[in-house]
Design a protein around this motif. Structure first.
Motif, PDB file in Angstrom:
ATOM      1  N   VAL A 263       0.828  -1.062  -0.272  1.00 54.98           N
ATOM      2  CA  VAL A 263       0.125   0.130   0.100  1.00 54.98           C
ATOM      3  C   VAL A 263       0.828   1.126   0.080  1.00 54.98           C
ATOM      4  O   VAL A 263       0.631   2.296  -0.581  1.00 54.98           O
ATOM      5  CB  VAL A 263      -1.031  -0.142   1.239  1.00 54.98           C
ATOM      6  CG1 VAL A 263      -1.594   1.279   1.217  1.00 54.98           C
ATOM      7  CG2 VAL A 263      -1.900  -1.204   0.925  1.00 54.98           C
ATOM      8  N   ALA A 264       1.830   1.102   1.001  1.00 48.22           N
ATOM      9  CA  ALA A 264       2.894   2.395   0.874  1.00 48.22           C
ATOM     10  C   ALA A 264       3.405   2.661  -0.496  1.00 48.22           C
ATOM     11  O   ALA A 264       3.470   3.792  -1.002  1.00 48.22           O
ATOM     12  CB  ALA A 264       3.759   2.263   1.812  1.00 48.22           C
ATOM     13  N   GLU A 265       3.828   1.699  -1.344  1.00 44.12           N
ATOM     14  CA  GLU A 265       4.733   1.495  -2.555  1.00 44.12           C
ATOM     15  C   GLU A 265       3.563   2.160  -3.543  1.00 44.12           C
ATOM     16  O   GLU A 265       4.173   2.657  -4.328  1.00 44.12           O
ATOM     17  CB  GLU A 265       5.089   0.398  -2.901  1.00 44.12           C
ATOM     18  CG  GLU A 265       6.624   0.222  -2.019  1.00 44.12           C
ATOM     19  CD  GLU A 265       6.860  -1.561  -2.127  1.00 44.12           C
ATOM     20  OE1 GLU A 265       8.106  -2.027  -2.285  1.00 44.12           O
ATOM     21  OE2 GLU A 265       5.910  -2.289  -2.688  1.00 44.12           O
ATOM     22  N   ASN A 266       2.375   1.944  -3.401  1.00 45.24           N
ATOM     23  CA  ASN A 266       1.429   2.615  -4.314  1.00 45.24           C
ATOM     24  C   ASN A 266       0.782   3.861  -4.245  1.00 45.24           C
ATOM     25  O   ASN A 266       0.061   4.533  -4.684  1.00 45.24           O
ATOM     26  CB  ASN A 266       0.236   1.358  -4.487  1.00 45.24           C
ATOM     27  CG  ASN A 266       0.419   0.252  -5.271  1.00 45.24           C
ATOM     28  OD1 ASN A 266       0.830   0.274  -6.451  1.00 45.24           O
ATOM     29  ND2 ASN A 266       0.226  -0.794  -4.755  1.00 45.24           N
ATOM     30  N   ARG A 267       1.395   4.520  -3.077  1.00 47.76           N
ATOM     31  CA  ARG A 267       0.980   5.868  -2.605  1.00 47.76           C
ATOM     32  C   ARG A 267       1.238   6.919  -3.908  1.00 47.76           C
ATOM     33  O   ARG A 267       2.279   7.028  -4.357  1.00 47.76           O
ATOM     34  CB  ARG A 267       1.696   6.452  -1.402  1.00 47.76           C
ATOM     35  CG  ARG A 267       1.217   5.633  -0.194  1.00 47.76           C
ATOM     36  CD  ARG A 267       1.751   6.512   1.220  1.00 47.76           C
ATOM     37  NE  ARG A 267       3.196   6.854   1.063  1.00 47.76           N
ATOM     38  CZ  ARG A 267       3.721   7.387   2.073  1.00 47.76           C
ATOM     39  NH1 ARG A 267       3.060   7.902   2.898  1.00 47.76           N
ATOM     40  NH2 ARG A 267       5.161   7.692   2.100  1.00 47.76           N
ATOM     41  N   PRO A 268       0.240   7.691  -4.063  1.00 49.67           N
ATOM     42  CA  PRO A 268       0.381   8.612  -5.400  1.00 49.67           C
ATOM     43  C   PRO A 268       1.296   9.831  -4.543  1.00 49.67           C
ATOM     44  O   PRO A 268       1.429   9.853  -3.423  1.00 49.67           O
ATOM     45  CB  PRO A 268      -1.182   8.997  -5.506  1.00 49.67           C
ATOM     46  CG  PRO A 268      -1.706   8.755  -4.528  1.00 49.67           C
ATOM     47  CD  PRO A 268      -1.292   7.467  -3.911  1.00 49.67           C
ATOM     48  N   ALA A 269       1.770  10.791  -5.511  1.00 56.82           N
ATOM     49  CA  ALA A 269       2.490  11.926  -5.097  1.00 56.82           C
ATOM     50  C   ALA A 269       1.819  12.756  -4.020  1.00 56.82           C
ATOM     51  O   ALA A 269       2.586  13.130  -3.290  1.00 56.82           O
ATOM     52  CB  ALA A 269       2.891  12.426  -6.205  1.00 56.82           C
ATOM     53  N   LEU A 270       0.471  12.809  -4.001  1.00 55.08           N
ATOM     54  CA  LEU A 270      -0.139  13.874  -3.063  1.00 55.08           C
ATOM     55  C   LEU A 270      -0.401  12.850  -1.773  1.00 55.08           C
ATOM     56  O   LEU A 270      -0.894  13.523  -0.760  1.00 55.08           O
ATOM     57  CB  LEU A 270      -1.320  14.344  -3.690  1.00 55.08           C
ATOM     58  CG  LEU A 270      -0.998  15.095  -4.778  1.00 55.08           C
ATOM     59  CD1 LEU A 270      -2.499  15.796  -5.222  1.00 55.08           C
ATOM     60  CD2 LEU A 270      -0.102  16.378  -4.646  1.00 55.08           C
TER      61      LEU A 270
END
Length: 778
Positions: free
Chosen positions: A665-672
């Motif tokens: 989930v953390a690796e999939n975080r978008p930039a915002l």
């Protein structure tokens, strides 16, 4: 992909699977099998007599197999092919265990499930229903309010002509659907019958860019005794009862709501801002809502979680699985998202908790101190000039205090001979009245309770939070619910002593005389300002009691320490093991924890709580990489909401997760999706991993930490950890506290040590022990 199935057996379904999905049967030495799952709920928590199920497997096997419920063939005429599986609703479930299986004439049982079904009025796992219980169903529909009774006959349910159509012990009505539209002046109105389009009908733009009329298909009914709502956009003029999903974007929002309530009522619905939230519905989201997940009706999170599961089950049975479910709600609505993510994995897939706390029950630990300390400063130690300066009161309560928010009772206290300060603490401005609502069995009430039958029935109710959760906390030998509050060993003002803000004598006197709270059986009804008028107080000044001092354990002799309160270990263990306490298990779902910064208003949603949540998450998982914290400045007043941006970021985050299922989930975080803070007009101040440095560690303050002061609590002032979840502290002897540096440079003399031992005969709090105050240590 959805393909209709028109046969009562699986033969055509298998053909559809083969054609639509390229399926094929392959040789294998393994015993043939099929997949069978309940889509709408966990198989052990089915309600209402039906469930959406999915069957999958090799096409040649399914071609000759049957789906059977309790030995009888299931009619598959309403089943469809969805995502490579045969999916539809199985109804006719009996109460209790039901056997659902896929049966092949040659190979026998290919799959088997036991579905445990409960009545739609509940309960499933939350324990016996609470009675007496005020029914508001009829008043919600615009008729006269009708109420439950104490007998078995229930209360009358009436149709539109006011004819009695049945009796309900549990406020139940059959589901019904209406069509409403959004007006150009931002209101909702019932959609008129006929083909004419109202001149004031608004339009809305969907996520896919289509502009459509803003018409809402709105289903309401009762589930688990509470009023539920399912809403989504629809075409004007569609056939009544249609479940067309052409305007649905596939996303589902569970709209939670906050407040503080003590139960015994079905409650009321906030439809304009929540159940039919226009900025969300207008994008094509579906919204589900229930008065059972509105915390102003009750604070039993088992009942709330159970209700949420049942309402989502109803939605999935009608419309199928959503692409994802996002939670949204403030205060108690934020608490529910954290607690339900922990207790009911899969209920929500992402969360937007606004003005969050980790849970409700651990707030009672330090908020239970509020009036004890306010009373000490206003009454017991009223001659001390320190407490006449508002900001000094933070030294004891930990929460913010300011003259910018006046104490509304300051003049009255002066006139009646009490002390005080012209401004307020958060205890006064936001939490006053919550102590009796939580603790006092005589104080609460429910709307329309005066109509209950027989007359006087509601006088039998114990109006406390503890009784609302008696199934969890247990009861004592006198039949009263066990209670949580405990201040044995708590050294109030310890940090103020270490900082030199109060003297050793002031520290000793405070802890000698602060006292605690009476047992419920010894409590009495509240005074002014909760009850009575100013005229009553002028005639009898003893009625003036904003601190609830009449229910405190105070000492008549200053030389004799006032008794402290000891909470129930059974209640504490119940709070932990039942999931009423958020342990930090967030389920790993994406979370954007947003709050407007309102410390200057002494708003009860103090910003410290976002970091309590983060600390508990880090304690549990070793990180909080799935949570981001956003603050938006609201000084001098709240002017900008970042909920719309949070919804957009969650959409991007969930899209990344679907596209990259092997990443975290953390690796999939978008930039915002990063810790951030914003100015009053919504512009960005800072974003990044270090902006909240110093909030939970000794690092130099980050850009956001510097901009937004963070306060603490009375228990942190007393030495407790940030987590704030220690109901009952471990104890150490006073002699140990003297020798281990607990008191800093203060070396108590013999008389002072004697006083400490008299105040704390069992010892003082030792917050250094790991996991103390939690089940392993109780």
């Amino acid at each position: 992909m959805s393909v209709p199935v028109s046969s009562g057996v699986l033969a055509l379904a298998a053909a559809c699977l083969l054609a639509a999905c390229g399926g094929d049967s392959s040789s294998s030495n393994e015993a043939p099998s099929a997949g069978l799952r309940v889509v709408s709920s966990a198989p052990e928590w089915v309600s209402g007599g039906d469930a959406r199920v999915a069957v999958s497997g090799p096409s040649d096997l399914l071609g000759e197999a049957q789906l059977r419920l309790n030995g009888e063939p299931v009619d598959l005429s309403r089943f469809e092919i969805r995502d490579g599986a045969l999916e539809g609703v199985v109804d006719g479930l009996e109460e209790g265990d039901n056997t659902l299986l896929v049966r092949h004439p040659d190979h026998g049982t290919l799959a088997r499930l036991t579905l445990t079904n409960y009545p739609v009025e509940g309960p499933m796992f939350s324990g016996p229903h609470q009675y007496p219980f005020v029914c508001t169903t009829v008043s919600e529909l615009g008729k006269q309010p009708l109420v439950d009774t104490d007998g078995e006959e229930g209360f009358p349910v009436r149709d539109d002509e006011d004819n009695v159509i049945g009796l309900s012990r549990d406020c139940g009505i059959e589901p019904y659907t209406e069509y409403w539209y959004r007006t150009t002046d931002d209101q909702y109105k019932p959609l008129p019958e006929g083909d004419s389009r109202p001149a004031d009908m608004a339009t809305t733009t969907l996520m896919d860019g289509r502009e459509v009329d803003f018409v809402v298909r709105w289903e309401r009914g009762t589930i688990n005794r509470f009023i539920y709502s399912i809403a989504m956009l629809a075409e004007a003029g569609e056939e009544p009862g249609s479940l067309d999903t052409d305007l649905w974007n596939g996303r589902l929002m569970y709209r939670f709501q906050g407040g503080v309530g003590i139960g015994h009522t079905q409650g009321s619905m906030d439809y304009n801002r929540r159940a039919l939230q226009p900025d969300v519905l207008g994008q094509g989201y579906a919204i589900i809502y229930s008065t059972g997940t509105r915390m102003s009706e009750h604070y039993n999170m088992q009942v709330g979680g159970e209700t949420a599961l049942m309402v989502k089950e109803r939605f999935i049975e009608e419309y199928g699985e959503p692409l994802y479910t996002v939670g949204l709600g403030a205060s108690g609505g934020a608490i529910q998202q954290y607690v339900y993510a922990q207790n009911h994995p899969g209920l929500i897939d992402a969360a937007i908790p606004v003005q969050s706390y980790p849970d409700m029950v651990t707030q009672t630990i330090h908020i239970g101190d509020c009036e004890l300390l306010e009373h000490y400063m206003d009454v017991t130690d009223q001659g001390n000039e320190k407490w006449q300066t508002t900001t000094n009161r933070t030294w004891l309560v930990g929460l913010n205090a300011t003259d910018a928010v006046p104490d509304p009772l300051y003049d009255a206290k002066q006139m009646l001979g009490y002390g005080g300060a012209p401004g307020s603490t958060e205890c006064v401005e936001s939490w006053r009245g919550l102590t009796p609502l939580t603790m006092n069995p005589y104080y609460g009430q429910a709307d329309n309770q005066d109509q209950m039958q027989p007359p006087g029935l509601m006088a039998t109710v114990n109006w406390s939070h503890y009784d609302d959760l008696r199934n969890i906390y247990g009861v004592d030998g006198d039949g009263y619910p066990n209670t949580l509050f405990d201040n044995v060993g708590v050294q109030y003002g310890l940090q103020a002593l270490l900082d030199g803000n109060i003297t050793e004598e002031e520290f000793l006197a405070l802890n000698e005389q602060v006292g605690g709270w009476k047992d419920q059986k010894d409590m009495v009804q509240e005074g002014f300002p909760f009850l009575y008028s100013e005229e009553d107080v002028m005639g009898d000044p003893s009625l003036f009691d904003p601190w609830s001092r009449r229910n405190m354990t105070l000492s008549e002799d200053p030389a004799v320490p006032a008794p402290r309160t000891e909470g129930s270990l059974e209640a504490m263990n119940g709070a932990y093991t039942s999931g009423m306490v958020f342990h930090g298990d967030s389920g790993g779902i994406p979370i954007i924890d947003w709050r407007p910064y309102l410390e200057h208003e002494l708003d009860m949603h103090n910003v410290h709580q976002s970091f309590v949540v983060r600390q508990r998450m880090e304690d549990f998982a070793g990180h909080a990489d799935n949570q981001v914290i956003w603050f938006t400045d609201a000084r001098p007043e709240e002017a900008f909401s970042h909920v719309p941006l949070a919804l957009e970021v969650i959409e991007d985050w969930m899209a990344n997760i679907r596209a990259n299922p092997d990443q975290s989930v953390a690796e999939n975080r978008p930039a915002l999706a990063r810790d951030s803070c914003f100015a009053t007009d919504g512009t960005l101040i800072a974003r990044g991993d270090g902006v909240w440095d110093g909030a939970l560690d000794d690092a130099p303050a980050g850009a956001c930490t510097s901009e937004f002061p963070i306060y603490t609590t009375s228990r942190i002032v007393a030495g407790a950890p940030t987590e704030g979840d220690v109901f009952k502290c471990a104890l150490k002897p006073v002699s140990t506290a003297v020798s281990d540096g607990t008191y800093g440079s203060w070396e108590p003399d013999g008389d002072q040590i004697a006083r400490l031992n008299a105040i704390f005969p069992d010892g003082v709090c030792d917050y250094s022990r790991p996991d103390q105050g939690r089940p392993d240590n109780l």
